[in-house]
Enzyme design. Sequence first.
Site, PDB file in Angstrom:
ATOM      1  N   ILE A  93      -3.386   0.512 -15.609  1.00 29.92           N
ATOM      2  CA  ILE A  93      -3.659   1.596 -14.667  1.00 29.92           C
ATOM      3  C   ILE A  93      -2.386   2.431 -14.554  1.00 29.92           C
ATOM      4  CG2 ILE A  93      -4.355   2.120 -12.270  1.00 29.92           C
ATOM      5  CD1 ILE A  93      -6.504   0.484 -13.784  1.00 29.92           C
TER       6      ILE A  93
ATOM      7  N   ASP B 187       7.862  -8.085   4.158  1.00 31.22           N
ATOM      8  CA  ASP B 187       8.020  -8.658   2.820  1.00 31.22           C
ATOM      9  C   ASP B 187       7.074  -9.852   2.757  1.00 31.22           C
ATOM     10  OD1 ASP B 187       8.691 -10.111   0.608  1.00 31.22           O
ATOM     11  OD2 ASP B 187      10.852 -10.082   0.953  1.00 31.22           O
TER      12      ASP B 187
ATOM     13  N   ARG C 263       2.370   2.648  -2.523  1.00 30.27           N
ATOM     14  CA  ARG C 263       2.152   3.478  -3.716  1.00 30.27           C
ATOM     15  C   ARG C 263       1.125   2.815  -4.624  1.00 30.27           C
ATOM     16  NH1 ARG C 263       7.338   1.047  -5.038  1.00 30.27           N
ATOM     17  NH2 ARG C 263       6.882  -0.351  -6.767  1.00 30.27           N
TER      18      ARG C 263
ATOM     19  N   TYR D 121       4.506 -13.461 -14.870  1.00 28.73           N
ATOM     20  CA  TYR D 121       3.504 -12.575 -14.264  1.00 28.73           C
ATOM     21  C   TYR D 121       2.098 -13.104 -14.559  1.00 28.73           C
ATOM     22  CZ  TYR D 121       0.950  -8.184 -13.379  1.00 28.73           C
ATOM     23  OH  TYR D 121       0.067  -7.229 -12.911  1.00 28.73           O
TER      24      TYR D 121
ATOM     25  N   LYS E  27      -0.808 -14.413 -11.871  1.00 33.29           N
ATOM     26  CA  LYS E  27      -2.141 -13.812 -11.742  1.00 33.29           C
ATOM     27  C   LYS E  27      -3.238 -14.831 -12.029  1.00 33.29           C
ATOM     28  CE  LYS E  27      -0.606  -9.786 -10.523  1.00 33.29           C
ATOM     29  NZ  LYS E  27      -0.849  -9.266  -9.180  1.00 33.29           N
TER      30      LYS E  27
ATOM     31  N   ASN F  19      -2.642  -7.221  -2.532  1.00 36.00           N
ATOM     32  CA  ASN F  19      -2.374  -6.302  -3.640  1.00 36.00           C
ATOM     33  C   ASN F  19      -0.898  -6.238  -4.037  1.00 36.00           C
ATOM     34  OD1 ASN F  19      -2.951  -3.661  -5.263  1.00 36.00           O
ATOM     35  ND2 ASN F  19      -1.356  -3.093  -3.807  1.00 36.00           N
TER      36      ASN F  19
ATOM     37  N   ALA G 106       0.818  -1.226   0.000  1.00 36.17           N
ATOM     38  CA  ALA G 106       0.000   0.000   0.000  1.00 36.17           C
ATOM     39  C   ALA G 106       0.845   1.268   0.000  1.00 36.17           C
ATOM     40  CB  ALA G 106      -0.932  -0.008   1.215  1.00 36.17           C
TER      41      ALA G 106
HETATM   42  P1  NAP Z   1       3.299  -0.437  -7.991  1.00 40.51           P
HETATM   43  O1  NAP Z   1       2.980   0.996  -8.102  1.00 40.51           O
HETATM   44  O2  NAP Z   1       4.569  -0.949  -8.528  1.00 40.51           O
HETATM   45  O3  NAP Z   1       3.163  -0.845  -6.438  1.00 40.51           O
HETATM   46  C1  NAP Z   1       3.463  -2.141  -6.027  1.00 40.51           C
HETATM   47  C2  NAP Z   1       3.323  -2.226  -4.521  1.00 40.51           C
HETATM   48  O4  NAP Z   1       3.644  -3.572  -4.128  1.00 40.51           O
HETATM   49  C3  NAP Z   1       4.273  -1.302  -3.782  1.00 40.51           C
HETATM   50  O5  NAP Z   1       3.567  -0.689  -2.731  1.00 40.51           O
HETATM   51  C4  NAP Z   1       5.334  -2.248  -3.235  1.00 40.51           C
HETATM   52  O6  NAP Z   1       5.830  -1.832  -1.975  1.00 40.51           O
HETATM   53  C5  NAP Z   1       4.536  -3.505  -3.034  1.00 40.51           C
HETATM   54  N1  NAP Z   1       5.360  -4.705  -2.948  1.00 40.51           N
HETATM   55  C6  NAP Z   1       6.136  -5.272  -3.912  1.00 40.51           C
HETATM   56  N2  NAP Z   1       6.755  -6.354  -3.411  1.00 40.51           N
HETATM   57  C7  NAP Z   1       6.365  -6.475  -2.113  1.00 40.51           C
HETATM   58  C8  NAP Z   1       6.648  -7.391  -1.085  1.00 40.51           C
HETATM   59  N3  NAP Z   1       7.488  -8.427  -1.265  1.00 40.51           N
HETATM   60  N4  NAP Z   1       6.066  -7.216   0.135  1.00 40.51           N
HETATM   61  C9  NAP Z   1       5.230  -6.185   0.352  1.00 40.51           C
HETATM   62  N5  NAP Z   1       4.917  -5.276  -0.596  1.00 40.51           N
HETATM   63  C10 NAP Z   1       5.480  -5.428  -1.812  1.00 40.51           C
HETATM   64  O7  NAP Z   1       2.184  -1.339  -8.670  1.00 40.51           O
HETATM   65  P2  NAP Z   1       0.609  -1.137  -8.868  1.00 40.51           P
HETATM   66  O8  NAP Z   1       0.394  -0.813 -10.277  1.00 40.51           O
HETATM   67  O9  NAP Z   1       0.045  -0.272  -7.810  1.00 40.51           O
HETATM   68  O10 NAP Z   1       0.156  -2.656  -8.665  1.00 40.51           O
HETATM   69  C11 NAP Z   1      -0.615  -3.107  -7.560  1.00 40.51           C
HETATM   70  C12 NAP Z   1      -1.175  -4.479  -7.903  1.00 40.51           C
HETATM   71  O11 NAP Z   1      -2.051  -4.353  -9.026  1.00 40.51           O
HETATM   72  C13 NAP Z   1      -0.111  -5.499  -8.297  1.00 40.51           C
HETATM   73  O12 NAP Z   1      -0.427  -6.768  -7.763  1.00 40.51           O
HETATM   74  C14 NAP Z   1      -0.190  -5.515  -9.810  1.00 40.51           C
HETATM   75  O13 NAP Z   1       0.246  -6.737 -10.359  1.00 40.51           O
HETATM   76  C15 NAP Z   1      -1.676  -5.283 -10.016  1.00 40.51           C
HETATM   77  N6  NAP Z   1      -1.983  -4.767 -11.369  1.00 40.51           N
HETATM   78  C16 NAP Z   1      -1.530  -3.544 -11.764  1.00 40.51           C
HETATM   79  C17 NAP Z   1      -1.828  -3.100 -13.052  1.00 40.51           C
HETATM   80  C18 NAP Z   1      -1.366  -1.762 -13.571  1.00 40.51           C
HETATM   81  O14 NAP Z   1      -1.579  -1.495 -14.769  1.00 40.51           O
HETATM   82  N7  NAP Z   1      -0.772  -0.903 -12.781  1.00 40.51           N
HETATM   83  C19 NAP Z   1      -2.576  -3.904 -13.914  1.00 40.51           C
HETATM   84  C20 NAP Z   1      -3.014  -5.136 -13.465  1.00 40.51           C
HETATM   85  C21 NAP Z   1      -2.719  -5.553 -12.189  1.00 40.51           C
HETATM   86  P3  NAP Z   1       7.349  -1.418  -1.661  1.00 40.51           P
HETATM   87  O15 NAP Z   1       7.787  -0.453  -2.738  1.00 40.51           O
HETATM   88  O16 NAP Z   1       7.250  -0.806  -0.303  1.00 40.51           O
HETATM   89  O17 NAP Z   1       8.173  -2.680  -1.671  1.00 40.51           O
END
Ligand code: NAP
Length: 243
Positions: A185, A60, A12, A152, A156, A87, A10
């Site tokens: 997104i 983590d 970002r 990936y 999913k 998430n 959460a």
């Molecule tokens: P993002 O901006 O890259 O954020 C990812 C988040 O996951 C960050 O807060 C990061 O925290 C956290 N994270 C990564 N590894 C972690 C771990 N080992 N333990 C705890 N936290 C962890 O990505 P987002 O776009 O918001 O994506 C959020 C979710 O939506 C993901 O599951 C992604 O696959 C899914 N999604 C996104 C899109 C898109 O277009 N953006 C599309 C489909 C699905 P830290 O930086 O603190 O490690």
Amino acid sequence: MEKIVIITGASRGIGREIAKRLAKKGLKVIANYNKSEEAAKELKSELKQEGIKIDIVKADVSKREEAKKLAKYALDKYGKIDVLINNAGISEYKLFTDETDEDWDKIINTNLYSAFAMSQEVIPNMVHNKNGLIINMSSAWGVVGGSLEVIYSVSKAGMDGLTKALAKELGPSSIRVNSIAPGMIYTKMNEKFTSEEIEEIKEEIPLGKIGEAQDISKCVEWLIEDKYTTGQVISINGGWIIT
Ligand code: NAP
């Protein structure tokens, strides 16, 4: 008593937006982060300025002990967990033949194992309370597969399998399990695409635009209010993928 919600990842992007929406709605938010401590602290202080308190917890979630620690934090402090939002996620952009075992472990553990471990850590409390909601943040690529994002996509699709099977197993305990499958997104995750590539993607989307994190957080809010939706993969993608 207010609803207690854990949101992994959460700090970002989508998770941060969900945390803000739910906290403003009066839910007690436990916002997890791993590496982005500064961003998590900023989120906490941004909400504090509006008189809203949230908890931020470093873990983590790809590791069992840390997933356990996160769930324990919530249970020790609030005694229950009403909503878990799995998430946290990472993506990749590589030819399948260039992928390594390390890539596999990292992506599967972060995206899929974390949902398995976190769910196992919260479910006993939810079963005891005969109440609960788990939301798995999957992806359009889990539904239709994404070129250059094979691991990936596997992670999913695995989340969606987890959603469907767990919804059946936990329905009798009044626990709902759903996936949300976003299309594209605007977040840091998509920084890898050039502006030309983004324009090309927009042309493929019937609604003609990239989604925003709010499009996803609104669905989360709705699922929390809802009582009868379970085992579903809810696609939010501007019509990009229609199955
Ligand atoms: P993002 O901006 O890259 O954020 C990812 C988040 O996951 C960050 O807060 C990061 O925290 C956290 N994270 C990564 N590894 C972690 C771990 N080992 N333990 C705890 N936290 C962890 O990505 P987002 O776009 O918001 O994506 C959020 C979710 O939506 C993901 O599951 C992604 O696959 C899914 N999604 C996104 C899109 C898109 O277009 N953006 C599309 C489909 C699905 P830290 O930086 O603190 O490690």
